[in-house]
Structures are given as C-alpha cells and as structure tokens.
Design a protein around this motif. Structure first.
Motif, PDB file in Angstrom:
ATOM      1  N   GLY A  41       0.798  -1.227   0.000  1.00 38.14           N
ATOM      2  CA  GLY A  41       0.000   0.000   0.000  1.00 38.14           C
ATOM      3  C   GLY A  41       0.825   1.270   0.000  1.00 38.14           C
ATOM      4  O   GLY A  41       0.281   2.364  -0.002  1.00 38.14           O
ATOM      5  N   PHE A  42       2.156   1.140   0.012  1.00 37.48           N
ATOM      6  CA  PHE A  42       3.049   2.288   0.018  1.00 37.48           C
ATOM      7  C   PHE A  42       3.931   2.252  -1.220  1.00 37.48           C
ATOM      8  O   PHE A  42       4.141   1.207  -1.814  1.00 37.48           O
ATOM      9  N   GLY A  43       4.473   3.411  -1.580  1.00 38.28           N
ATOM     10  CA  GLY A  43       5.410   3.509  -2.683  1.00 38.28           C
ATOM     11  C   GLY A  43       6.600   4.344  -2.256  1.00 38.28           C
ATOM     12  O   GLY A  43       6.515   5.149  -1.330  1.00 38.28           O
ATOM     13  N   CYS A  44       7.716   4.175  -2.928  1.00 37.32           N
ATOM     14  CA  CYS A  44       8.954   4.861  -2.580  1.00 37.32           C
ATOM     15  C   CYS A  44       9.080   6.179  -3.342  1.00 37.32           C
ATOM     16  O   CYS A  44       8.828   6.244  -4.538  1.00 37.32           O
ATOM     17  N   ARG A  45       9.488   7.204  -2.617  1.00 37.21           N
ATOM     18  CA  ARG A  45       9.737   8.510  -3.220  1.00 37.21           C
ATOM     19  C   ARG A  45      11.195   8.906  -2.979  1.00 37.21           C
ATOM     20  O   ARG A  45      11.707   8.748  -1.883  1.00 37.21           O
ATOM     21  N   ALA A  46      11.829   9.448  -3.992  1.00 38.62           N
ATOM     22  CA  ALA A  46      13.177  10.017  -3.853  1.00 38.62           C
ATOM     23  C   ALA A  46      13.010  11.529  -3.733  1.00 38.62           C
ATOM     24  O   ALA A  46      12.125  12.114  -4.358  1.00 38.62           O
ATOM     25  N   ALA A  47      13.845  12.148  -2.903  1.00 35.54           N
ATOM     26  CA  ALA A  47      13.746  13.592  -2.724  1.00 35.54           C
ATOM     27  C   ALA A  47      15.052  14.137  -2.171  1.00 35.54           C
ATOM     28  O   ALA A  47      15.879  13.396  -1.649  1.00 35.54           O
ATOM     29  N   TYR A  48      15.218  15.442  -2.302  1.00 32.91           N
ATOM     30  CA  TYR A  48      16.311  16.123  -1.634  1.00 32.91           C
ATOM     31  C   TYR A  48      15.856  16.426  -0.214  1.00 32.91           C
ATOM     32  O   TYR A  48      14.739  16.903   0.003  1.00 32.91           O
ATOM     33  N   VAL A  49      16.717  16.124   0.751  1.00 31.85           N
ATOM     34  CA  VAL A  49      16.422  16.384   2.160  1.00 31.85           C
ATOM     35  C   VAL A  49      17.669  16.984   2.809  1.00 31.85           C
ATOM     36  O   VAL A  49      18.722  17.068   2.179  1.00 31.85           O
ATOM     37  N   GLU A  50      17.553  17.368   4.067  1.00 27.43           N
ATOM     38  CA  GLU A  50      18.673  17.965   4.789  1.00 27.43           C
ATOM     39  C   GLU A  50      19.292  16.945   5.740  1.00 27.43           C
ATOM     40  O   GLU A  50      18.597  16.357   6.560  1.00 27.43           O
ATOM     41  N   ARG A  51      20.610  16.724   5.617  1.00 29.01           N
ATOM     42  CA  ARG A  51      21.304  15.850   6.559  1.00 29.01           C
ATOM     43  C   ARG A  51      21.380  16.589   7.891  1.00 29.01           C
ATOM     44  O   ARG A  51      21.741  17.767   7.936  1.00 29.01           O
ATOM     45  N   LEU A  52      21.039  15.912   8.981  1.00 33.02           N
ATOM     46  CA  LEU A  52      20.913  16.567  10.285  1.00 33.02           C
ATOM     47  C   LEU A  52      22.219  17.166  10.788  1.00 33.02           C
ATOM     48  O   LEU A  52      22.247  18.316  11.205  1.00 33.02           O
TER      49      LEU A  52
END
Length: 185
Positions: A100-111
C-alpha cells in the motif's frame, strides 16, 4: 531519544513541532512497518511520513553514524531538530516499501551538517504524476520527484531508462546510497 523513561516507556514528542518530550507507553510497531503516529513505534523509533497519511517506523538518530548504511536526515523542522535514519527503497520503480506504500526520492537535509542530500521515504501511492505541479518534496507520486514546481519522472543514471525524455543528471546530484538518480527531461 529516551530522556530517562522507565522500562516499557519511551520518550516522544506529543505535539508535532514542539521540543517538549514526555514518557509514554512504548509502542509495538517495528522498524520499517506501517505506523500512524510516533507513539505507535517501538522505543528509539519515530513514524517517518511522506505526507499527513500513515508512514513507516524509522530509527531516531543524531548523526549518520547512528544509521546502518543510510543517512540521518532532519525529520522535524523546529528550533530543536530531530533526525531519523531514512529507510532505503527504490526511488525509480517506487518499490521496496510495505504493501500500500510507494517509494519517493527527494532532496532532504542531513541533520549533522545541513547538507542537501538524496534520500528515499515510503509513503502513500497517491501524488502528482510527472508534468503535474508540486510545492513540496513529497507531493509527487512514487517514481516522480518535485523539481521546482513540477513533478518529473525519476530515472536511474545507470539502469532504468525514461519512458519519455532523457535521463538527466540533477544538480546537486541525487545520490541515494550508491545509486545516482536523475530526472527524465
């Protein structure tokens, strides 16, 4: 973060975006399984969501050294940031997530250093399709990425080709683990 809780309890934020933490009964949902709230997850984990719908339990972290083979990404944007280890999945095909879920790629911030990096997150299978408008990193459906204000098809620079267009390197490069993702432009 456990903040001194007793056995059978865990430390959680009970108000989204608030730095306040309190001890609550430990949840039972394990790493990578579906959750609705952070209190659903076992101690040391949080519910990482790509939208306001359900998410998956991910491990809390302070640095990428806390994550086994992934990165510690900024999960809660507040004066007291919280990190979670992203769970690798296939940002090109949308696979590798619970049913029921799908994978998304995105730009994020490394903590730990604020660097912009590529990451993947499991979320609902709904979202905007390629060439449709988007406003936030996870507005697009699995297999698409929000670039500026438009969803674009995700491709692998070394594998899966584009249905239309050419697989183009992004800037900054979108590395998810050892695989470089691009966009079909």
């Amino acid at each position: 973060p456990q903040c001194g809780c007793l056995h059978g309890e865990m430390c959680q934020r009970t108000v989204a975006g608030s730095p306040e933490r309190t001890c609550v009964e430990e949840g039972s949902v394990e790493l990578g399984a579906v959750c609705a709230w952070s209190v659903d997850c076992v101690a040391g984990h949080t519910c990482m969501k790509a939208s306001t719908a359900d998410g998956v339990c991910a491990r809390y972290c302070e640095t990428s050294g806390d994550c086994a083979g992934t990165e510690c990404v900024r999960f809660v944007v507040s004066a007291d940031p919280v990190g979670a280890c992203y769970i690798p999945c296939d940002g090109v095909t949308g696979g590798g997530c619970p049913a029921g879920f799908g994978c998304r790629a995105a730009y994020v911030e490394r903590l730990e250093d604020g660097a912009t990096i590529g990451a993947t997150v499991c979320g609902p299978t709904t979202g905007a399709s390629p060439s449709e408008p988007c406003a936030a990193p996870f507005d697009c459906a699995p297999g698409a990425i929000c670039l500026g204000t438009t969803c674009e098809e995700v491709c692998s620079m070394t594998g899966i080709a584009c249905a239309t267009g050419t697989c183009t390197t992004l800037s900054p490069r979108l590395m998810v683990g050892d695989e470089e993702h691009g966009a079909c432009l």
